[in-house]
Design a protein around this motif. Structure first.
Motif, PDB file in Angstrom:
ATOM      1  N   CYS A   1      -1.708   8.160   7.666  1.00  0.00           N
ATOM      2  CA  CYS A   1      -2.904   8.780   7.180  1.00  0.00           C
ATOM      3  C   CYS A   1      -4.363   8.638   8.139  1.00  0.00           C
ATOM      4  O   CYS A   1      -5.024   9.715   8.029  1.00  0.00           O
TER       5      CYS A   1
ATOM      6  N   TRP B   1      -6.810  -1.924  -5.779  1.00  0.00           N
ATOM      7  CA  TRP B   1      -6.934  -1.628  -4.463  1.00  0.00           C
ATOM      8  C   TRP B   1      -8.272  -1.274  -4.318  1.00  0.00           C
ATOM      9  O   TRP B   1      -8.928  -0.390  -4.989  1.00  0.00           O
TER      10      TRP B   1
ATOM     11  N   LEU C   1       0.240   4.132   7.158  1.00  0.00           N
ATOM     12  CA  LEU C   1      -1.138   3.924   7.382  1.00  0.00           C
ATOM     13  C   LEU C   1      -1.404   4.938   8.839  1.00  0.00           C
ATOM     14  O   LEU C   1      -2.414   5.556   8.858  1.00  0.00           O
TER      15      LEU C   1
ATOM     16  N   VAL D   1     -10.759   0.271  -1.106  1.00  0.00           N
ATOM     17  CA  VAL D   1     -10.905   0.893   0.204  1.00  0.00           C
ATOM     18  C   VAL D   1     -12.517   1.153   0.401  1.00  0.00           C
ATOM     19  O   VAL D   1     -13.106   1.692  -0.372  1.00  0.00           O
TER      20      VAL D   1
ATOM     21  N   VAL E   1       0.800  -1.246   0.008  1.00  0.00           N
ATOM     22  CA  VAL E   1       0.149  -0.087   0.242  1.00  0.00           C
ATOM     23  C   VAL E   1       1.002   1.252   0.081  1.00  0.00           C
ATOM     24  O   VAL E   1       0.455   2.443  -0.732  1.00  0.00           O
TER      25      VAL E   1
ATOM     26  N   SER F   1      -8.288   8.174  -0.311  1.00  0.00           N
ATOM     27  CA  SER F   1      -9.474   6.886  -0.093  1.00  0.00           C
ATOM     28  C   SER F   1      -9.141   6.438   1.361  1.00  0.00           C
ATOM     29  O   SER F   1      -9.957   6.173   2.322  1.00  0.00           O
ATOM     30  N   LEU F   2      -7.814   6.294   1.834  1.00  0.00           N
ATOM     31  CA  LEU F   2      -7.588   5.939   3.052  1.00  0.00           C
ATOM     32  C   LEU F   2      -7.778   6.855   4.001  1.00  0.00           C
ATOM     33  O   LEU F   2      -8.489   6.584   5.190  1.00  0.00           O
TER      34      LEU F   2
ATOM     35  N   LEU G   1      -5.573   6.296  -3.711  1.00  0.00           N
ATOM     36  CA  LEU G   1      -5.487   5.276  -2.712  1.00  0.00           C
ATOM     37  C   LEU G   1      -5.464   6.175  -1.426  1.00  0.00           C
ATOM     38  O   LEU G   1      -5.931   5.824  -0.277  1.00  0.00           O
ATOM     39  N   GLN G   2      -4.364   7.074  -1.344  1.00  0.00           N
ATOM     40  CA  GLN G   2      -4.128   7.839  -0.151  1.00  0.00           C
ATOM     41  C   GLN G   2      -5.502   8.513   0.289  1.00  0.00           C
ATOM     42  O   GLN G   2      -5.799   8.574   1.455  1.00  0.00           O
TER      43      GLN G   2
END
Length: 266
Positions: free
Chosen positions: A74, A234, A71, A236, A6, A39-40, A36-37
């Motif tokens: 995030c 990915w 993570l 999420v 990730v 969304s995290l 992705l970031q």
């Protein structure tokens, strides 16, 4: 359950993209399938900010620790107070609640540690009443078990998004001549073997297999001068949000297979 690419997907390949655009190697309108970031961070925002958000990992594993710290960042962006904890340091109080080294109750914990390992730990007896403490939730153990693949094939035979799959001791498995044998709980390609015309073609070493095997029809990976590539998508929450490409000279993608950034040019 163990999302150890990730960091590369969300952060490093995006930095590669912006660097290449700044250097003039790529046009300014170049893009990437990669939110992705963001969304995290949005997903972490859905959790209550009141309790400390613990993050547990085998801290002496550099890759796992780096992924977990990313993570955590995030979660901080989403407004959480966070605490890093070695998975071996989780305690249990008199009420059967999980606690950290300061004897604080763990109300929410992301753990980069497979559920099948968790279930073998001494504190596993308390998992049944732990509620929704752990992320990812216990049902993710179903998704990380390759026994799901023969069950999906039984339920949806000949579905275009599935490959013929059987438990290794199923007589129907003999119908496959080109196939891949995989341990039910293997990760990073360990103990995977490819068979062509019923004969062993290539295999990878590892420490899995005692849990049993399944077999799946062989589907060749994309091949280029760089080797064999596999795409990872990915999701999420309920949103697809990123693409990862792994590449290797071997037909079996393993722990040290290269991570290759991608670009979309209109």
């Amino acid at each position: 359950d163990t999302p150890t690419s990730v960091f590369e997907t969300a952060y490093f390949q995006f930095n590669w993209l912006t660097d290449q655009m700044a250097l003039g190697v790529l046009p300014n309108d170049a893009d990437q399938y990669n939110s992705l970031q963001e969304s995290l961070v949005e997903a972490f925002e859905q959790f209550s900010k009141e309790p400390i958000f613990h993050f547990a990992v085998m801290t002496d594993n550099e890759e796992d620790r780096g992924t977990t710290v990313y993570l955590m960042d995030c979660a901080v962006q989403a407004g959480h107070r966070v605490e890093l904890l070695d998975i071996r340091e989780i305690g249990i109080d008199a009420q059967g609640r999980y606690t950290d080294l300061q004897d604080r109750v763990i109300d929410r914990c992301f753990k980069l540690y497979p559920w099948e390992f968790m279930l073998r730990e001494p504190f596993a007896r308390e998992l049944a009443r732990s509620g929704d403490v752990f992320i990812e939730p216990a049902w993710k153990a179903v998704l990380s078990n390759k026994g799901l693949l023969p069950l999906l094939w039984q339920r949806h035979p000949n579905h275009p998004n599935l490959l013929p799959s059987y438990f290794a001791d199923d007589p129907a498995a003999s119908s496959l001549s080109d196939y891949v044998r995989k341990p039910l709980l293997s990760r990073e390609g360990e103990n995977v073997t490819i068979f062509r015309d019923g004969q062993e073609f290539v295999s990878a070493p590892g420490d899995y297999g005692e849990e049993g095997f399944m077999v799946q029809a062989y589907a060749p990976l994309f091949e280029s001068d760089g080797g064999f590539a596999v795409l990872g998508s990915w999701v999420v929450g309920d949103r697809a949000c990123g693409l990862a490409v792994r590449e290797d000279r071997s037909r079996i993608t393993a722990n040290l297979s290269r991570f290759v950034p991608h670009v979309i040019i209109g």
